[in-house]
Design an enzyme around this catalytic site. Structure first.
Site, PDB file in Angstrom:
ATOM      1  N   ASP A 139       6.333   1.534   3.411  1.00 44.88           N
ATOM      2  CA  ASP A 139       6.994   0.238   3.456  1.00 44.88           C
ATOM      3  C   ASP A 139       7.755   0.188   4.780  1.00 44.88           C
ATOM      4  O   ASP A 139       8.080   1.228   5.353  1.00 44.88           O
ATOM      5  CB  ASP A 139       7.951   0.133   2.272  1.00 44.88           C
ATOM      6  CG  ASP A 139       8.850  -1.087   2.370  1.00 44.88           C
ATOM      7  OD1 ASP A 139       8.325  -2.197   2.484  1.00 44.88           O
ATOM      8  OD2 ASP A 139      10.086  -0.901   2.343  1.00 44.88           O
ATOM      9  N   ASP A 151      11.328   2.145  -0.662  1.00 45.07           N
ATOM     10  CA  ASP A 151      12.714   2.271  -1.104  1.00 45.07           C
ATOM     11  C   ASP A 151      13.185   1.112  -1.965  1.00 45.07           C
ATOM     12  O   ASP A 151      14.195   1.201  -2.637  1.00 45.07           O
ATOM     13  CB  ASP A 151      13.649   2.378   0.111  1.00 45.07           C
ATOM     14  CG  ASP A 151      13.853   1.032   0.788  1.00 45.07           C
ATOM     15  OD1 ASP A 151      12.843   0.351   1.022  1.00 45.07           O
ATOM     16  OD2 ASP A 151      15.009   0.677   1.064  1.00 45.07           O
ATOM     17  N   ASP A 208       8.824  -2.131  -4.295  1.00 46.91           N
ATOM     18  CA  ASP A 208       7.881  -1.035  -4.024  1.00 46.91           C
ATOM     19  C   ASP A 208       7.482  -0.287  -5.290  1.00 46.91           C
ATOM     20  O   ASP A 208       6.586   0.558  -5.243  1.00 46.91           O
ATOM     21  CB  ASP A 208       8.495  -0.036  -3.029  1.00 46.91           C
ATOM     22  CG  ASP A 208       8.715  -0.649  -1.661  1.00 46.91           C
ATOM     23  OD1 ASP A 208       7.893  -1.490  -1.259  1.00 46.91           O
ATOM     24  OD2 ASP A 208       9.715  -0.294  -1.003  1.00 46.91           O
TER      25      ASP A 208
END
Length: 639
Positions: free
Chosen positions: A338, A531, A535
């Protein structure tokens, strides 16, 4: 002149205490049995005593050192478990006693128990690296109610209550600092040795140690949901999930042991029946064969190696939820990240101010900051941070979802928003050629200019990608919801293999599913690092999911297989290095144990080794394998 011997004596006592701490109560009892049996064995061997007394001395020594193993063998047979190391030891030593080989029977049990001591010390050492995390558990909290303080259990403190944390105390619950400032030691949580400075408004993590100032903290999470509680839960369950290698060794031992018992029986019976050899000779060889055949080195050292790997990772602030995930890292060849909060700081900052010809940068920023002053959006915070000067009075400020803000300033309508906002107002504007989020400003339907806001890569992000490339990772992929310009700019800065932009959470899942399909990478695995709460589905989809736990959301930490307690993406490469070294040690132990076993089994069957040598072959291999396993605790993975 009188010398002071107090310090050397004190140091000696401390060393003795540390040495004693290596042993559990059960191990201390085993050491006492070994000493007693060894003394009795020496008496039996060296003293000139009547035969009945000598035999009695030997039998007492045997019961002292072997009684526990005999009991376990009988109990396991009663439960249907015939073929374990206790059974093999019992059969071999009882046979030696029947043949009158008393010293050898005792020696077998002595060395076997000595191997158990080495194993226990090794396990305790591995546990201590993990128990350093267990030590973060707070035992009390100082609750402030009506101006009075009261010491209570952390579990009794409610959300929104205020606690007092003095210098030297552990922070018992997660919260926000409302008074005071201090340096706190978060090394047990994140592996980061540099203290973190906390001030009013900062988040305080439970388990950190307050060092310098007194803090008042408003509790934001109940104890069961706190950082320290989650860490303890992860640590306590870390060894519950076995690797494929561990499962294979368990299955191997269940098949291997009955086979060698059958071979030993054949070795004892067939030669006397077929060629008329002496029964005592071949029974003795069969007993030696049984002693050598114990699969202790394999059964003990393989799980101990993985346990040591989990312990080594915990020292670095990396919590692995099971040894199966540690082993899976060795097959990873693609790592997807990410962007925001994982590779980048997640903190927007103004990177460019582009006014029109008749407007100054200061005027443009002042107007944008004035309109944004009552907004809680991160973009508003970054614009306000860029303009610390006096703000203009604003009336009738309204927010249009997905567009921006509209307000009245000095009697004129001002729009501060994205391209959609200006298009809706039919304002002609110039799109800048700059990476980042663009905030346009228009006054009375005239374009004034724009402010460019961007998120910067973490200081550690470039090193993280470089380390992964050095580890042989084939692809480093960025998945982001940002636009193409922003995503590709960050990806190029970090020299990543590929980047996917303008993604929704469901889109990220689809891409990871594509990367994990057999057509893409056959036997290889894909790891994902994230995080945020968005996600969570991707973390669950990937073969190995990493959560940046220090700043990550609770949902991400729950869904992940490995939690990085700090904020460093380079820990992903470090986890892979630990996994690789762990696997190397496992393979070394399996290979060494099998080769030595096969050689000595052949020599034993041919009568080329005696019982003493058989004991050294069995226990020696076990001890060497255990010592090799605990090497993980001494390797410096920071290099």
């Amino acid at each position: 002149m009188k010398t002071n011997n107090a310090q050397p004596v004190y140091q000696f006592k401390k060393r003795r205490q540390r040495l004693r701490a290596q042993f559990s109560p059960a191990t201390k009892k085993t050491i006492n049995r070994i000493l007693i049996a060894f003394i009795l064995l020496l008496i039996g061997v060296s003293a000139t005593l009547p035969l009945p007394v000598t035999v009695t001395t030997y039998l007492v020594a045997y019961v002292v050192i072997g009684g526990r193993i005999l009991y376990k063998a009988i109990r396991n047979v009663g439960c249907g478990q015939f073929f374990d190391e206790n059974f093999l030891m019992s059969i071999a030593t009882l046979g030696a006693l029947i043949l009158g080989e008393y010293p050898e029977a005792i020696a077998v049990m002595l060395f076997y128990e000595l191997g158990e001591v080495f194993e226990d010390v090794a396990v305790n050492r591995s546990k201590r690296s993990i128990s350093a995390l267990m030590a973060v558990k707070p035992t009390s909290a100082t609750l402030i109610t009506n101006g009075q303080t009261k010491v209570v259990a952390p579990a009794k403190v409610q959300i929104n209550q205020t606690i007092l944390v003095k210098p030297g105390e552990k922070i018992p619950l997660d919260g926000t600092v409302v008074l005071g400032q201090s340096a706190v030691d978060t090394s047990a949580l994140t592996g980061e040795s540099i203290p973190q400075n906390l001030k009013v408004g900062d988040a305080a993590l439970s388990g950190a140690i307050n060092q310098t100032g007194t803090l008042r903290i408003k509790v934001t999470k109940a104890y069961r949901d706190s950082t320290v509680a989650k860490i303890l839960d992860l640590v306590q369950n870390a060894t519950s999930k076995k690797t494929a290698t561990e499962k294979f060794i368990t299955r191997f031992a269940k098949v291997y042991t009955p086979i060698v018992v059958g071979l030993a029986l054949a070795l004892a019976v067939l030669p006397p029946l077929v060629i008329g050899a002496a029964w005592s000779t071949w029974i003795y060889r069969a007993l030696i064969f049984l002693v050598i055949s114990c699969p202790c080195a394999l059964v003990i050292s393989v799980p101990l190696s993985f346990f040591g790997g989990i312990g080594a990772a915990s020292k670095q602030g990396i919590l692995v939820k099971g040894s199966n995930y540690l082993e899976a890292l060795n097959a990873v060849d693609t790592v997807a990240f990410d962007k925001t909060g994982t590779l980048t700081k997640g903190q927007f900052a103004v990177t460019d101010v582009l006014p029109q010809a008749n407007v100054t940068q200061d005027q443009l920023l002042q107007l944008a900051a004035s309109v944004e002053q009552n907004s809680t959006h991160p973009i508003a915070a970054s614009i306000l941070a860029a303009y610390p000067g006096e703000l203009l009075p604003v009336q009738d400020a309204t927010e249009q979802a997905g567009h921006g803000l509209r307000a009245t300033v000095n009697g004129q309508t001002v729009i501060v928003g994205n391209a959609k906002a200006l298009n809706a107002a039919n304002v002609t504007f110039i799109k800048p050629d700059a990476p980042g989020t663009v905030i346009y400003v228009a006054v009375a339907n005239h374009y004034w200019g724009c402010v460019v806001i961007a998120d910067e890569p973490k200081n550690d992000a470039n090193r993280a990608i470089q380390l992964l490339n050095q580890r042989g990772i084939q692809q480093t992929v960025m998945l982001t919801g940002d636009n193409h310009t922003v995503g590709t700019t960050i990806a190029k800065q970090l020299q990543m293999t590929n980047v996917y932009t303008d993604l929704l959470p469901a889109d990220k899942v689809k891409i990871v599913e594509q990367l994990t399909t057999p057509a893409h990478h056959r036997h290889k695995k894909v790891a994902f690092v994230g995080d945020g709460i968005n996600d969570t589905p991707v973390l669950a989809t990937a073969d190995v999911g990493f959560a940046m736990g220090g700043l990550g959301s609770d949902a991400a930490v729950e869904a992940a297989d490995i939690v990085i307690m700090g904020d460093e993406p380079s820990k992903v490469a470090q986890a892979m290095q630990i996994a690789k070294r762990t696997r190397q040690i496992v393979i070394q132990n399996i290979t060494f144990a099998l080769v030595v076993k096969i050689i000595f089994l052949l020599l034993g069957a041919l009568g080329m080794v005696n019982m003493w040598q058989a004991v050294f072959a069995d226990v020696g291999v076990t001890i060497l394998a255990v010592l090799n396993a605990i090497r993980l605790q001494f390797i410096n993975f920071d290099r």
